[in-house]
Design a protein around this motif. Sequence first.
Motif, PDB file in Angstrom:
ATOM      1  N   ARG A  90     -15.425 -34.706  30.868  1.00 23.70           N
ATOM      2  CA  ARG A  90     -14.396 -35.643  30.433  1.00 23.70           C
ATOM      3  C   ARG A  90     -15.058 -36.989  30.227  1.00 23.70           C
ATOM      4  O   ARG A  90     -15.866 -37.426  31.039  1.00 23.70           O
ATOM      5  N   ILE A  91     -14.713 -37.668  29.132  1.00 25.16           N
ATOM      6  CA  ILE A  91     -15.237 -38.997  28.853  1.00 25.16           C
ATOM      7  C   ILE A  91     -14.075 -39.952  28.603  1.00 25.16           C
ATOM      8  O   ILE A  91     -12.973 -39.532  28.253  1.00 25.16           O
ATOM      9  N   SER A  92     -14.329 -41.230  28.787  1.00 28.32           N
ATOM     10  CA  SER A  92     -13.343 -42.268  28.490  1.00 28.32           C
ATOM     11  C   SER A  92     -13.865 -43.092  27.327  1.00 28.32           C
ATOM     12  O   SER A  92     -15.048 -43.446  27.287  1.00 28.32           O
ATOM     13  N   ILE A  93     -12.988 -43.388  26.380  1.00 28.58           N
ATOM     14  CA  ILE A  93     -13.376 -44.127  25.186  1.00 28.58           C
ATOM     15  C   ILE A  93     -12.509 -45.373  25.092  1.00 28.58           C
ATOM     16  O   ILE A  93     -11.291 -45.310  25.201  1.00 28.58           O
ATOM     17  N   GLY A  94     -13.153 -46.488  24.859  1.00 28.60           N
ATOM     18  CA  GLY A  94     -12.436 -47.738  24.656  1.00 28.60           C
ATOM     19  C   GLY A  94     -12.924 -48.386  23.369  1.00 28.60           C
ATOM     20  O   GLY A  94     -14.103 -48.294  23.039  1.00 28.60           O
ATOM     21  N   ALA A  95     -12.042 -48.999  22.625  1.00 27.96           N
ATOM     22  CA  ALA A  95     -12.417 -49.662  21.375  1.00 27.96           C
ATOM     23  C   ALA A  95     -11.396 -50.742  21.047  1.00 27.96           C
ATOM     24  O   ALA A  95     -10.243 -50.671  21.461  1.00 27.96           O
ATOM     25  N   ILE A  96     -11.842 -51.717  20.260  1.00 30.72           N
ATOM     26  CA  ILE A  96     -10.907 -52.734  19.790  1.00 30.72           C
ATOM     27  C   ILE A  96      -9.966 -52.090  18.778  1.00 30.72           C
ATOM     28  O   ILE A  96     -10.321 -51.078  18.156  1.00 30.72           O
ATOM     29  N   PRO A  97      -8.772 -52.621  18.599  1.00 29.56           N
ATOM     30  CA  PRO A  97      -7.766 -51.963  17.752  1.00 29.56           C
ATOM     31  C   PRO A  97      -8.240 -51.591  16.338  1.00 29.56           C
ATOM     32  O   PRO A  97      -7.978 -50.487  15.881  1.00 29.56           O
ATOM     33  N   GLY A  98      -8.937 -52.468  15.663  1.00 33.61           N
ATOM     34  CA  GLY A  98      -9.380 -52.161  14.295  1.00 33.61           C
ATOM     35  C   GLY A  98     -10.291 -50.952  14.245  1.00 33.61           C
ATOM     36  O   GLY A  98     -10.121 -50.049  13.420  1.00 33.61           O
ATOM     37  N   VAL A  99     -11.257 -50.905  15.119  1.00 31.91           N
ATOM     38  CA  VAL A  99     -12.186 -49.772  15.190  1.00 31.91           C
ATOM     39  C   VAL A  99     -11.432 -48.529  15.635  1.00 31.91           C
ATOM     40  O   VAL A  99     -11.628 -47.434  15.101  1.00 31.91           O
ATOM     41  N   GLY A 100     -10.544 -48.699  16.594  1.00 31.57           N
ATOM     42  CA  GLY A 100      -9.768 -47.577  17.110  1.00 31.57           C
ATOM     43  C   GLY A 100      -8.920 -46.909  16.046  1.00 31.57           C
ATOM     44  O   GLY A 100      -8.792 -45.690  16.016  1.00 31.57           O
ATOM     45  N   ARG A 101      -8.372 -47.689  15.156  1.00 32.73           N
ATOM     46  CA  ARG A 101      -7.528 -47.130  14.096  1.00 32.73           C
ATOM     47  C   ARG A 101      -8.349 -46.643  12.903  1.00 32.73           C
ATOM     48  O   ARG A 101      -8.004 -45.661  12.268  1.00 32.73           O
ATOM     49  N   GLN A 102      -9.411 -47.352  12.575  1.00 30.77           N
ATOM     50  CA  GLN A 102     -10.128 -47.073  11.337  1.00 30.77           C
ATOM     51  C   GLN A 102     -11.204 -46.007  11.486  1.00 30.77           C
ATOM     52  O   GLN A 102     -11.275 -45.088  10.675  1.00 30.77           O
ATOM     53  N   TRP A 103     -12.045 -46.096  12.485  1.00 25.39           N
ATOM     54  CA  TRP A 103     -13.201 -45.204  12.592  1.00 25.39           C
ATOM     55  C   TRP A 103     -13.057 -44.125  13.658  1.00 25.39           C
ATOM     56  O   TRP A 103     -13.550 -43.026  13.504  1.00 25.39           O
ATOM     57  N   LEU A 104     -12.418 -44.468  14.740  1.00 21.53           N
ATOM     58  CA  LEU A 104     -12.382 -43.566  15.888  1.00 21.53           C
ATOM     59  C   LEU A 104     -11.762 -42.200  15.610  1.00 21.53           C
ATOM     60  O   LEU A 104     -12.300 -41.193  16.070  1.00 21.53           O
ATOM     61  N   PRO A 105     -10.675 -42.088  14.855  1.00 20.74           N
ATOM     62  CA  PRO A 105     -10.109 -40.749  14.617  1.00 20.74           C
ATOM     63  C   PRO A 105     -11.108 -39.765  14.004  1.00 20.74           C
ATOM     64  O   PRO A 105     -11.200 -38.622  14.447  1.00 20.74           O
ATOM     65  N   ASP A 106     -11.877 -40.222  12.995  1.00 20.06           N
ATOM     66  CA  ASP A 106     -12.869 -39.331  12.378  1.00 20.06           C
ATOM     67  C   ASP A 106     -14.008 -39.012  13.331  1.00 20.06           C
ATOM     68  O   ASP A 106     -14.504 -37.886  13.369  1.00 20.06           O
ATOM     69  N   ILE A 107     -14.424 -39.999  14.096  1.00 19.63           N
ATOM     70  CA  ILE A 107     -15.511 -39.783  15.058  1.00 19.63           C
ATOM     71  C   ILE A 107     -15.080 -38.774  16.117  1.00 19.63           C
ATOM     72  O   ILE A 107     -15.803 -37.837  16.445  1.00 19.63           O
ATOM     73  N   ILE A 108     -13.879 -38.949  16.661  1.00 17.46           N
ATOM     74  CA  ILE A 108     -13.375 -38.037  17.695  1.00 17.46           C
ATOM     75  C   ILE A 108     -13.192 -36.633  17.129  1.00 17.46           C
ATOM     76  O   ILE A 108     -13.518 -35.647  17.793  1.00 17.46           O
ATOM     77  N   LYS A 109     -12.687 -36.536  15.912  1.00 20.60           N
ATOM     78  CA  LYS A 109     -12.500 -35.228  15.292  1.00 20.60           C
ATOM     79  C   LYS A 109     -13.829 -34.485  15.171  1.00 20.60           C
ATOM     80  O   LYS A 109     -13.939 -33.322  15.553  1.00 20.60           O
ATOM     81  N   VAL A 113     -15.138 -31.082  17.363  1.00 17.60           N
ATOM     82  CA  VAL A 113     -15.610 -29.845  16.730  1.00 17.60           C
ATOM     83  C   VAL A 113     -16.940 -29.420  17.335  1.00 17.60           C
ATOM     84  O   VAL A 113     -17.165 -28.246  17.636  1.00 17.60           O
ATOM     85  N   ASN A 114     -17.833 -30.388  17.536  1.00 10.44           N
ATOM     86  CA  ASN A 114     -19.169 -30.087  18.080  1.00 10.44           C
ATOM     87  C   ASN A 114     -19.170 -29.850  19.590  1.00 10.44           C
ATOM     88  O   ASN A 114     -20.036 -29.135  20.103  1.00 10.44           O
ATOM     89  N   TYR A 115     -18.234 -30.466  20.300  1.00  9.49           N
ATOM     90  CA  TYR A 115     -18.179 -30.366  21.767  1.00  9.49           C
ATOM     91  C   TYR A 115     -16.754 -30.042  22.208  1.00  9.49           C
ATOM     92  O   TYR A 115     -16.066 -30.877  22.790  1.00  9.49           O
ATOM     93  N   PRO A 116     -16.296 -28.821  21.942  1.00  7.29           N
ATOM     94  CA  PRO A 116     -14.894 -28.467  22.235  1.00  7.29           C
ATOM     95  C   PRO A 116     -14.536 -28.476  23.714  1.00  7.29           C
ATOM     96  O   PRO A 116     -13.366 -28.557  24.071  1.00  7.29           O
ATOM     97  N   LYS A 117     -15.516 -28.382  24.595  1.00 11.89           N
ATOM     98  CA  LYS A 117     -15.219 -28.350  26.035  1.00 11.89           C
ATOM     99  C   LYS A 117     -15.263 -29.738  26.677  1.00 11.89           C
ATOM    100  O   LYS A 117     -15.173 -29.865  27.888  1.00 11.89           O
ATOM    101  N   VAL A 118     -15.432 -30.775  25.838  1.00 16.53           N
ATOM    102  CA  VAL A 118     -15.403 -32.147  26.343  1.00 16.53           C
ATOM    103  C   VAL A 118     -14.038 -32.730  25.996  1.00 16.53           C
ATOM    104  O   VAL A 118     -13.643 -32.756  24.841  1.00 16.53           O
ATOM    105  N   SER A 119     -13.315 -33.170  27.011  1.00 17.08           N
ATOM    106  CA  SER A 119     -12.016 -33.809  26.791  1.00 17.08           C
ATOM    107  C   SER A 119     -12.208 -35.322  26.916  1.00 17.08           C
ATOM    108  O   SER A 119     -13.236 -35.792  27.401  1.00 17.08           O
ATOM    109  N   TYR A 120     -11.239 -36.075  26.469  1.00 19.24           N
ATOM    110  CA  TYR A 120     -11.412 -37.521  26.465  1.00 19.24           C
ATOM    111  C   TYR A 120     -10.102 -38.237  26.759  1.00 19.24           C
ATOM    112  O   TYR A 120      -9.014 -37.721  26.578  1.00 19.24           O
ATOM    113  N   ASP A 121     -10.257 -39.473  27.235  1.00 18.53           N
ATOM    114  CA  ASP A 121      -9.158 -40.398  27.447  1.00 18.53           C
ATOM    115  C   ASP A 121      -9.410 -41.609  26.570  1.00 18.53           C
ATOM    116  O   ASP A 121     -10.536 -42.099  26.498  1.00 18.53           O
ATOM    117  N   LEU A 122      -8.390 -42.048  25.852  1.00 18.46           N
ATOM    118  CA  LEU A 122      -8.509 -43.254  25.033  1.00 18.46           C
ATOM    119  C   LEU A 122      -7.954 -44.447  25.791  1.00 18.46           C
ATOM    120  O   LEU A 122      -6.939 -44.387  26.408  1.00 18.46           O
TER     121      LEU A 122
END
Length: 122
Positions: A90-109, A113-122
Amino acid sequence: MNKYSIIIKVYEAGSISKAAAQSSYSQSAVSQVIASVENELGFPLFKRLKTGVVLTEEGKMILPAFQNIAREESNIRQMALSITGICEGRISIGAIPGVGRQWLPDIIKGFSVNYPKVSYDL
């Protein structure tokens, strides 16, 4: 979760029902595990009280061995995952709102896909 980890969880929770809820098992299943280990060892591990459970003297003596077994099983699991290249956790991810909305969804997706057994908290 192995039988020794369940017994450790009961000890830490001080209650069979609390340990069962924390482990996503039924109270009956946890009680059966305890009874099975007690039967195997030939002595009770817990005293049942109105307020929960406490270790017997014998339970106190054997608890460190259970903790060692549970720790080693966890180490073996982690080694096997390392050998096979499978990551989990499990990992925790923090980002400023602009990055969180613009880049983070694609990065997390892509990460998911590459690490399906890793869960995360935003």
